[in-house]
Scaffold this active site. Structure first.
Site, PDB file in Angstrom:
ATOM      1  N   GLY A  10     -40.445  41.658  11.550  1.00  0.00           N
ATOM      2  CA  GLY A  10     -40.372  42.489  10.345  1.00  0.00           C
ATOM      3  C   GLY A  10     -41.695  43.184  10.105  1.00  0.00           C
ATOM      4  N   THR A 124     -47.269  38.251   8.282  1.00  0.00           N
ATOM      5  CA  THR A 124     -46.077  37.880   7.530  1.00  0.00           C
ATOM      6  C   THR A 124     -46.272  38.197   6.058  1.00  0.00           C
ATOM      7  OG1 THR A 124     -45.147  35.907   6.435  1.00  0.00           O
ATOM      8  CG2 THR A 124     -46.945  35.520   7.905  1.00  0.00           C
ATOM      9  N   ASP A 126     -44.425  36.949   3.881  1.00  0.00           N
ATOM     10  CA  ASP A 126     -44.078  35.693   3.208  1.00  0.00           C
ATOM     11  C   ASP A 126     -45.279  34.759   3.063  1.00  0.00           C
ATOM     12  OD1 ASP A 126     -41.549  36.731   3.326  1.00  0.00           O
ATOM     13  OD2 ASP A 126     -40.669  35.123   4.523  1.00  0.00           O
ATOM     14  N   MET A 168     -38.812  38.383  -1.734  1.00  0.00           N
ATOM     15  CA  MET A 168     -38.707  37.809  -0.392  1.00  0.00           C
ATOM     16  C   MET A 168     -39.336  36.412  -0.364  1.00  0.00           C
ATOM     17  SD  MET A 168     -39.112  40.892   2.324  1.00  0.00           S
ATOM     18  CE  MET A 168     -37.671  41.875   2.728  1.00  0.00           C
ATOM     19  N   ARG A 170     -38.379  33.553   2.771  1.00  0.00           N
ATOM     20  CA  ARG A 170     -37.286  32.882   3.484  1.00  0.00           C
ATOM     21  C   ARG A 170     -37.399  31.357   3.392  1.00  0.00           C
ATOM     22  NH1 ARG A 170     -33.796  33.060   7.688  1.00  0.00           N
ATOM     23  NH2 ARG A 170     -33.634  35.298   7.486  1.00  0.00           N
ATOM     24  N   HIS A 270     -36.478  45.177   0.697  1.00  0.00           N
ATOM     25  CA  HIS A 270     -37.488  45.741   1.599  1.00  0.00           C
ATOM     26  C   HIS A 270     -38.514  46.637   0.919  1.00  0.00           C
ATOM     27  CE1 HIS A 270     -34.470  44.201   4.354  1.00  0.00           C
ATOM     28  NE2 HIS A 270     -35.437  44.122   5.239  1.00  0.00           N
TER      29      HIS A 270
END
Ligand code: F6P
Length: 340
Positions: A10, A124, A126, A168, A170, A270
């Site tokens: 991503g 990342t 995240d 976001m 995960r 996104h």
């Protein structure tokens, strides 16, 4: 030496700043030459490259996305070490700088074990990669999410509604924790902490009773106490992982039914990965790119550059793999004091 750079997985604000940092230092200090693999590992397994002369990276550190393109291609499918080595020899590429998240770095480790010369740069939004204090892109995502949630708050207050904002995250709730704390959320829900619907309804009711428009920030990977797995109705990605997103749409009617407070859900999706990186992310990404080139010069294959405090360090790839940097319970409890 001719060095190939790839961006994989991503995308993330700051990727271009890494590329610029690596190319400028590599050319100015070490006299190296650079090419970019197009679309992540796809460009590596197909030998699809573009030249990266100095002028190609001019002014790109503030640009979102990646000038090289990205994909979630698995380099072991349709490629593997032999195919990649053959392409590298044909193209005169001596080493690879792989910029990516857990999947990319795991593939880089396997390829390094098979004899390829690769150094990694962690990426990342995240912020879930262990062995680096922060990853670039995270600060930008938090900034974008906070601005969006601030906007949800004013419309929520006008209508006396409860607003649920999904961000976001995960496996980890760093974006939710930071954007939720920054925007003064009345509840923050993260993958690391299962919470009952009763508790969520209590936080919402308490905030409403004080005349506030309740604000709930939820990470996409949050699992409420009555469920076993994260909400996913969008199939699997190319690595076989469930595509997440939509938990806010599940929570909103449930909150409304339990509290009687009109509730709306917004999924930021996104938007959090798009647009210009913050100054913090540009600086971090530039420093990581420059350090990655030093790692190549020192033949530190199978390592990645990382942030430790305010220093850029070099760590073995296995240190970053197999273990996620989760939100510690103490950080959640600290935030929880402000809920309701
Ligand atoms: O891993 C980063 C991430 O942004 C996750 O938070 C999210 O689940 C996923 O990527 C989305 O991936 P894609 O861009 O493939 O939809």
């Amino acid at each position: 030496m001719r060095i190939g750079i790839l961006t994989s997985g991503g995308d993330c604000p700051g990727l271009n700043a890494v590329i610029r940092g690596a190319v400028l230092k590599g050319i100015k200090v070490h006299g190296q030459e650079f090419v970019g693999f197009k679309d992540g590992w796809r460009g590596v397994v197909e030998g699809d490259i573009i030249d990266l002369p100095r002028h190609s990276v001019r002014g790109i550190s503030k640009q979102g996305g990646t000038i090289l393109g990205t994909s979630r291609t698995n380099p072991f499918e349709g490629g593997g070490p032999e195919v990649i080595t053959a392409h590298m020899q044909r193209l005169g590429i001596g080493a690879i700088i792989a910029i990516g998240g857990e999947g990319t770095l795991a593939a880089a480790k396997r390829l390094t074990d098979a004899g390829l010369k690769i150094v990694g740069v962690p990426k990342t939004v995240d912020n879930d990669l262990d062995a680096t204090d922060y990853s670039f892109g995270f600060d930008t995502a938090v900034q974008i999410a906070t601005e969006a949630i601030d906007r949800l708050r004013t419309t929520g207050e006008s209508h006396h509604r409860c607003m649920v904002a999904e961000v976001m995250g995960r496996h980890v709730g760093w974006i939710a924790l930071h954007s939720g704390m920054a925007s003064g959320a009345h509840a923050i829900l993260i993958p690391e902490q299962s919470v009952s619907m009763d508790q969520i309804a209590t936080w919402v009711t308490d905030a409403h009773a004080r005349g506030r428009a309740p604000l709930v920030v939820v990470a996409e990977g949050f699992v409420p106490e009555h469920l076993d797995t994260a909400h996913s109705t969008r199939g699997l990605d190319t690595f076989g992982r469930p595509r997440l997103g939509g938990i806010a749409d599940q929570l909103a009617p449930e909150i409304e039914a339990r509290t009687g407070i009109e509730t709306r859900a917004t999924i930021l999706g996104h938007i959090q990965r798009g647009g210009v990186p913050t100054a913090f992310d540009r600086v971090l990404a530039t420093r990581l790119g420059m350090a990655a080139v030093d790692s190549v010069m020192e033949s530190d294959w199978g390592t990645m550059v990382a942030l430790s405090g305010t220093d850029i360090v070099n760590v073995a790839l296995e240190e970053a793999l197999g273990k996620l940097k989760t939100v510690p319970l103490s950080r959640y409890e600290e935030a929880e004091l402000l809920f309701g």
